[in-house]
Design a protein around this motif. Structure first.
Motif, short mmCIF file in Angstrom:
data_model
loop_
_atom_site.label_atom_id
_atom_site.label_comp_id
_atom_site.label_asym_id
_atom_site.label_seq_id
_atom_site.Cartn_x
_atom_site.Cartn_y
_atom_site.Cartn_z
N SER A 1 -23.12 24.88 43.00
CA SER A 1 -22.31 24.17 44.01
C SER A 1 -20.83 24.29 43.71
O SER A 1 -20.01 24.47 44.62
CB SER A 1 -22.74 22.70 44.06
N CYS B 1 -29.23 29.24 51.55
CA CYS B 1 -29.91 28.74 50.35
C CYS B 1 -31.40 28.63 50.65
O CYS B 1 -31.78 27.95 51.62
CB CYS B 1 -29.36 27.38 49.95
N LEU C 1 -35.70 18.38 47.42
CA LEU C 1 -34.64 19.11 48.11
C LEU C 1 -33.73 18.18 48.91
O LEU C 1 -32.52 18.40 49.00
CB LEU C 1 -35.25 20.19 49.01
N LYS C 2 -34.29 17.12 49.47
CA LYS C 2 -33.46 16.13 50.18
C LYS C 2 -32.50 15.44 49.21
O LYS C 2 -31.34 15.19 49.54
CB LYS C 2 -34.35 15.08 50.86
N THR D 1 -29.66 17.76 48.45
CA THR D 1 -28.69 17.75 49.55
C THR D 1 -27.81 16.52 49.47
O THR D 1 -26.59 16.59 49.66
CB THR D 1 -29.41 17.81 50.91
N ARG D 2 -28.42 15.37 49.19
CA ARG D 2 -27.65 14.12 49.12
C ARG D 2 -26.60 14.18 48.00
O ARG D 2 -25.47 13.73 48.17
CB ARG D 2 -28.60 12.95 48.88
N GLY E 1 -24.71 18.32 48.70
CA GLY E 1 -24.38 18.83 50.02
C GLY E 1 -25.06 20.16 50.34
O GLY E 1 -24.97 20.65 51.46
N ARG F 1 -28.01 22.48 51.38
CA ARG F 1 -29.26 22.35 52.12
C ARG F 1 -30.11 23.61 51.91
O ARG F 1 -29.65 24.71 52.16
CB ARG F 1 -28.99 22.17 53.62
N GLU G 1 -33.53 25.92 52.64
CA GLU G 1 -34.57 26.28 53.59
C GLU G 1 -35.76 26.76 52.77
O GLU G 1 -35.63 27.68 51.94
CB GLU G 1 -34.05 27.40 54.49
#
Length: 356
Positions: free
Chosen positions: A90, A103, A119-120, A123-124, A127, A129, A131
């Motif tokens: 990141s 990604c 994975l959620k 993201t939190r 940032g 995300r 697939e």
């Protein structure tokens, strides 16, 4: 045949050109992040004549799928290791500010009951995300990433992508220098270096341990129902195997006797089936400490390299190939190359995949 046995690739390629940490234009910069069962890999690249040049890269063994086959869950320790690697990626992404970023996550996140929630959380926190791609998409991207390593005068190639949690076998045929190979048959075996090593912990009898892994791998890859002509092409030398994985590149380093790993010498190397099996025999004759002392392996891969070798040799037993080409490239490069396509071409490809 293009190139001789045990000869590294030479000349320009229509894929990656190594130029790590080079200056670049962010507007022409693309990034691909591949979260696998064993590795977390980032590639940042810039458009260049005939393909792209590498601006920056990152690779770390995270063993995200460690213990997954037994519990069905990603473990807390594995998720912590992976989060640290993604955080490092990141920071690189933020520094390079790529115009496009893709990604993807593969087998571990496909299979784990807590894969989606992990994975959620990523993201939190970052940032980024992800697939979760299908095995079919994974195979397609590996073929695209390795297309430059197909013998241009051959019929095609069997791309063997040995991952941490799955192994994709893809038969693709040549369609001329200016067009990508056409993927005709593919198969995803739910076995990889991490899951195989987990299922068969190493013990004192290295040969017996290796034989058990190889038999398990053989049972899984037998599901690939390629036409008989594929085997005939491989045996005759009209086609060849392209091997893309850390295990295959490590075997190539052992074959070359490298004092330290060199992508320049390994990527594109032609190696005979006999020399491939000789490198495997070299490693099965050693204990774990002996393999860890090999410069192209190290302690992190000492068990995984033989798991990968067992899968590769099980494939060679079923589809003997006169020659094999080593690929230190694959899914990440495939992602970059698809992002470099004109938008209209990408839309046509998506429509064709949606209809199939």
């Amino acid at each position: 045949m293009a190139g001789g046995l045990s000869t590294p690739a030479t000349g320009p390629v229509r894929g990656p050109t190594q130029s790590v940490h080079a200056s670049h234009d962010p507007a022409q910069c693309f990034a691909a992040l591949d979260l696998g069962t064993n590795n977390c890999r980032l590639l940042v690249a810039q458009r260049a004549p005939g393909g792209f040049r590498v601006v920056d890269s990152f690779s770390r063994i995270v063993r995200l799928g460690e213990g997954l086959s037994a519990t069905g869950l990603l473990s807390e320790r594995a998720m912590q290791r992976t989060y640290a690697a993604i955080q490092a990626c990141s920071e690189k992404i933020a520094r390079h500010k790529p115009a496009r970023l893709r990604c993807v996550a593969t087998q571990a996140c496909r299979a784990a009951r807590n894969g989606a929630s992990f994975l959620k959380e990523i993201t939190r926190k970052t940032g980024i995300r992800f697939e979760v791609i299908s095995p079919n998409e994974e195979a397609r991207l590996a073929v695209i990433g390795c297309a430059d390593l197909f013998d241009p005068v051959g019929v095609g190639a069997l791309v063997v992508d040995i991952g941490g949690g799955s192994t994709e076998l893809s038969w693709a045929i040549n369609r001329g220098i200016e067009r990508r190979p056409k993927l005709e048959h593919w198969f995803s075996a739910p076995i990889g270096v991490v899951t195989l090593a987990d299922q068969f912990p190493e013990h004192g009898d290295t040969l017996a341990w290796y034989a058990a892994m190889k038999q398990c791998a053989a049972d899984h890859v037998a599901g690939f129902s390629a036409p008989d002509e594929v085997r005939d092409h491989l045996i005759s030398g009209k086609a060849h195997i392209v091997g893309t994985s850390g295990a295959v590149t490590s075997l190539a380093g052992v074959h070359l006797g490298l004092a330290r790993y060199s992508r320049r010498l390994v990527d594109g190397l032609w190696i005979s089936e006999g020399d491939t099996r000789a490198a495997i025999a070299n490693l099965t004759a050693r204990d774990k400490a002996g393999r860890a002392a090999e410069p192209c392996i190290g302690p992190d891969r000492a068990d995984l390299v033989l798991a990968g070798a067992a899968i590769l040799e099980a494939i060679l037993d079923r589809w003997p190939s006169l020659r094999l080409r080593v690929a230190d490239r694959g899914l990440r490069e495939g992602l970059i190359l698809t992002m470099l396509e004109p938008p209209r071409r990408r839309r046509r490809r998506r429509r064709r995949r949606a209809k199939s």
